[in-house]
Motif scaffolding. Sequence first.
Motif: not given
Length: 159
Positions: A103-118
Amino acid sequence: MTEIAARAGASIGSLYQFFPTKELLAEALHASNAEALETMLDGLAPRLAGKPAEALADVLFAEFSDFLSDHPAFVALADRRSIDPKRKKATRQKLRGQIVRLLTEAEPPVPRSRAQALAIVILHLLRVAVAIEGEPDLEGRGAVLDEIRLMLKQHLSGH
């Protein structure tokens, strides 16, 4: 154990020599399956890097479905009550971390805190998909699975 030995072309005594209990055999199979899942997720990183986050939904559902076809005992082994809680937690954390990376390497990246919940949500959605897949008399199973994938895809497109 007799059937496993027969399928492996080994004697039951040989099997018990390596795995004195069914639980030790289940633990070894689970560890092997978890490693295969981790390898599959690692392989997705180069394919998905720089792509929109919603692309993850299609690819992850397809790859996970293929993974379960190749490793049909994975869910039953992972849901055992006797599994070592520390190992179970470590495996879940690693899987979540791999999804966070995607998720964090997507474009645009998903913010890390949100990526952790996702990552937690995505793993649980995959478990729901497995449960639906395992419901033999469910009419419209494919449509239901498509809806779950579409929900995730639409949610990720709006991050």
